[in-house]
Structures are given as structure tokens and as C-alpha cells.
Motif scaffolding. Structure first.
Motif, PDB file in Angstrom:
ATOM      1  N   LEU A 192       0.820  -1.212   0.000  1.00 25.70           N
ATOM      2  CA  LEU A 192       0.000   0.000   0.000  1.00 25.70           C
ATOM      3  C   LEU A 192       0.856   1.265   0.000  1.00 25.70           C
ATOM      4  N   SER A 193       2.059   1.180   0.554  1.00 25.50           N
ATOM      5  CA  SER A 193       2.944   2.348   0.532  1.00 25.50           C
ATOM      6  C   SER A 193       3.450   2.656  -0.870  1.00 25.50           C
ATOM      7  N   ASP A 194       3.339   1.676  -1.789  1.00 23.71           N
ATOM      8  CA  ASP A 194       3.774   1.888  -3.170  1.00 23.71           C
ATOM      9  C   ASP A 194       2.695   2.517  -4.043  1.00 23.71           C
ATOM     10  N   VAL A 195       1.484   2.661  -3.512  1.00 27.60           N
ATOM     11  CA  VAL A 195       0.376   3.164  -4.314  1.00 27.60           C
ATOM     12  C   VAL A 195       0.574   4.650  -4.597  1.00 27.60           C
ATOM     13  N   LYS A 196       0.438   5.008  -5.862  1.00 27.12           N
ATOM     14  CA  LYS A 196       0.518   6.406  -6.259  1.00 27.12           C
ATOM     15  C   LYS A 196      -0.879   7.006  -6.276  1.00 27.12           C
ATOM     16  N   ASP A 197      -0.931   8.336  -6.311  1.00 25.56           N
ATOM     17  CA  ASP A 197      -2.231   9.001  -6.261  1.00 25.56           C
ATOM     18  C   ASP A 197      -3.062   8.776  -7.518  1.00 25.56           C
ATOM     19  N   LEU A 202      -5.433   0.061  -7.789  1.00 27.99           N
ATOM     20  CA  LEU A 202      -4.466  -0.811  -7.124  1.00 27.99           C
ATOM     21  C   LEU A 202      -4.823  -0.999  -5.655  1.00 27.99           C
ATOM     22  N   VAL A 203      -5.383   0.035  -5.041  1.00 21.92           N
ATOM     23  CA  VAL A 203      -5.795  -0.079  -3.638  1.00 21.92           C
ATOM     24  C   VAL A 203      -6.874  -1.141  -3.493  1.00 21.92           C
ATOM     25  N   TYR A 204      -7.831  -1.151  -4.405  1.00 25.26           N
ATOM     26  CA  TYR A 204      -8.903  -2.151  -4.355  1.00 25.26           C
ATOM     27  C   TYR A 204      -8.341  -3.563  -4.549  1.00 25.26           C
ATOM     28  N   ILE A 205      -7.373  -3.702  -5.427  1.00 23.37           N
ATOM     29  CA  ILE A 205      -6.764  -5.019  -5.658  1.00 23.37           C
ATOM     30  C   ILE A 205      -6.049  -5.508  -4.401  1.00 23.37           C
ATOM     31  N   ILE A 206      -5.264  -4.618  -3.789  1.00 20.08           N
ATOM     32  CA  ILE A 206      -4.506  -5.002  -2.591  1.00 20.08           C
ATOM     33  C   ILE A 206      -5.451  -5.353  -1.441  1.00 20.08           C
ATOM     34  N   LEU A 207      -6.472  -4.536  -1.238  1.00 22.08           N
ATOM     35  CA  LEU A 207      -7.405  -4.796  -0.145  1.00 22.08           C
ATOM     36  C   LEU A 207      -8.216  -6.070  -0.391  1.00 22.08           C
ATOM     37  N   ALA A 208      -8.545  -6.344  -1.658  1.00 20.65           N
ATOM     38  CA  ALA A 208      -9.278  -7.572  -1.968  1.00 20.65           C
ATOM     39  C   ALA A 208      -8.424  -8.806  -1.673  1.00 20.65           C
TER      40      ALA A 208
END
Length: 307
Positions: A192-197, A202-208
Motif C-alpha cells: 500500500l505504501s507503493d500506491v501512487k495518487d 491498485l488499492v482495491y486489488i490489494i485490499l481484496a
């Protein structure tokens, strides 16, 4: 019997308390009291506690832990809301208290102690809420992730052992939980620290994937086996009966943890063009774990066919 009853109640009470703190945080950051309706998700956990205490004397089930599953059901939506809100507002200039050093933590507690002076309980809780609200969103979410994983391990340890589960199997399961929790925390915090604005998808993919990986905690198929190995071999030649523990351990690794983690990290590197030293290291680590587990399953199946 009384100790088992107390442990069963205390464990579920801790589950509800942590979930309640998470909902309180959501109402503060979203500035909307309608989010208190998330507490409705606690009702199945309360119902499960009453049912388990009355019918099973607080004992957990052998293959599946309903209380852990319902706890995850109550707290995962809260973490999703906090993570998504943080990703949308992480570049805001709002002042907050960081928990990145012992000195900063000490200063926060000293300022809190000076404002309360230990006079009234109401004032203490009010100042405590003010202190918790001042903590930075990233530190808040990380602490919630950490407390969640620690509570899953401690909660499983405290809960009365289910019928057919030995203490040796429980200890193995808890050790697996510790390693699993460390891998999951590293995955969420690092990725999540690699996610750009400009990449909210990508946030949804990681959380899923994170949500999917948490299913390892309520299910205990990779350790708990119904019969001893020799007894199984004498009764049937079925591959699953002989090697069910090994089979489910490999399935969890390939399809619930390291396999999905590997796919997400490859997606981050290839599709989102984010590459750095730690990401490459953990990608290679996931690849090695997946490869070794496939090799392990091949060896087990080959030995079974050779008998």
C-alpha cells in the motif's frame, strides 16, 4: 469449566471492543455518525457467543472458527473504509501526531497527562478520544492491522479447544498463525505504501487480496487432521486421506497467500511500473515459496504413487 466460559466471553468481548474502536475512528475521519450503523455487524458475533456458550459450553469447532470469521466480518469493512479514505486524503496538510519514535510517543502521553491530571473519568475519556483522534491516519491504520492480527492469534489461544483438537495441533496452528500474520502485515504495509495518487484501482486489488488472505484464520484445514497417519493408511489408499494436512497447507499457500501476493506484486511491477529493492525481494520470496510448494506436492504425490 468456569475458566473456559470466562475465556470464551473475554475473547469475544475483545473482538467487539476492537471492532468498536475501528467504527469510532471511521465516524471521526468521515465526520458522519451514520457509520455507527456498522455496529450492526456485531450482532451475529453476539448471537454466536450465546449459541456456543449454551450448546457447546464455549468450545470452538474443529475445522472452522465461527467467532473469528464473524469478527473478521465485523472489522474488515471498517479497515476498507479507513484505507480508502486515507489513500484519497494522504496528501492533505492536516496536522497529526506521528508514532514513528519513542520520543514522539512520550511527548503525546505527557501532553495527555498534563491535560487530564487524573481528575475526572469523563474528562479522561474525552482527552483520550482527543489524543487518539490526533494520531496520523497511517499510524492509526497500521496499529489497527497489528492489533487485529495479534488479537486473532491470542483469541484463538484463549478460546476453549474444539472437540478432536489436541494441544499439539493447537500449538502448530498458532505458530502458523504467527508466520501468516507477519506475511500479511508485511504485504499490506509495503504494497500500500507503493500506491501512487493516480492508481486507486491498485488499492482495491490489494485490499481484496488482503481480505482473501485473512480467510486462513477461521479455517484450520492445514493442521487439524481427523485421524493419525497410520490409521488412515490402514483403512484407505485415498491420497487426500493420507496427505490431507500437506494438501491443504499447499492449497492455502498457492491460492490464499503467497500465490495471490505474487500476482499482486508482479502486477505492481509490470502494469503500474513500480520497482524498488524491497518489492523485488518480496516478489522473489513469494516466487520461491510457490515453487517449493509445487515441488513439495509433486514429491508427495510421486511417493504416494510409488507405494
Amino acid at each position: 469449566m468456569l475458566i473456559k466460559f470466562i475465556c470464551a466471553v473475554v475473547t469475544r468481548a475483545l473482538f467487539i471492543l476492537i471492532s468498536l474502536i475501528g467504527v469510532w475512528r471511521v465516524t471521526r475521519v468521515k465526520e458522519n455518525n451514520l457509520y455507527w450503523f456498522l455496529t450492526i455487524l456485531y450482532l451475529p458475533l453476539v448471537f454466536e457467543m450465546i449459541l456456543t456458550l449454551r450448546r457447546r459450553k464455549g468450545k470452538d469447532y474443529k475445522w472452522f472458527s465461527p467467532s473469528i470469521f464473524l469478527f473478521l466480518l465485523s472489522i474488515i469493512p471498517t479497515i476498507w473504509i479507513l484505507e480508502l479514505h486515507h489513500q484519497q486524503n494522504k496528501f492533505s496538510n492536516a496536522k497529526c501526531s506521528k508514532l514513528d519514535s519513542s520520543e514522539s510517543i512520550k511527548n503525546i502521553f505527557n501532553s495527555m497527562r498534563n491535560t487530564t491530571n487524573g481528575t475526572e473519568a469523563y474528562k479522561f475519556f474525552k482527552d483520550s478520544a482527543k489524543f487518539l483522534s490526533s494520531v496520523c491516519a497511517n499510524d492509526w491504520i497500521l496499529a489497527l492491522h497489528q492489533i487485529l492480527l495479534i488479537l486473532l492469534i491470542v483469541g484463538k489461544w484463549l478460546m476453549p479447544i474444539g472437540e478432536g483438537v489436541t494441544r499439539d495441533q493447537l500449538s502448530q496452528l498458532l505458530l502458523i498463525f504467527v508466520g501468516t500474520a507477519a506475511d500479511i502485515l508485511e504485504f499490506t504495509s509495503e504494497t500500500l505504501s507503493d500506491v501512487k495518487d493516480n492508481s486507486p484501482q491498485l488499492v482495491y486489488i490489494i485490499l481484496a487480496v488482503w481480505t482473501w488472505s485473512m480467510l486462513q484464520f477461521p479455517f484450520h484445514l492445514s493442521v487439524v487432521n481427523s485421524k493419525a497417519g497410520d490409521e488412515c493408511e490402514s483403512q484407505t489408499d485415498s491420497f487426500l486421506n493420507r496427505h490431507s494436512t500437506d494438501f491443504w497447507a499447499v492449497v492455502e499457500t498457492l491460492f490464499i497467500q503467497d500465490g495471490p501476493f505474487l500476482l499482486v506484486r508482479l502486477t505492481v511491477m509490470i502494469h503500474f511500473n513500480i520497482i524498488h529493492q524491497m518489492l523485488v525481494f518480496f516478489t522473489i520470496k513469494n516466487l520461491l515459496v510457490v515453487t517449493l510448494n509445487i515441488y513439495r506436492m509433486y514429491v508427495i504425490f510421486h511417493d504416494y504413487r510409488s507405494i
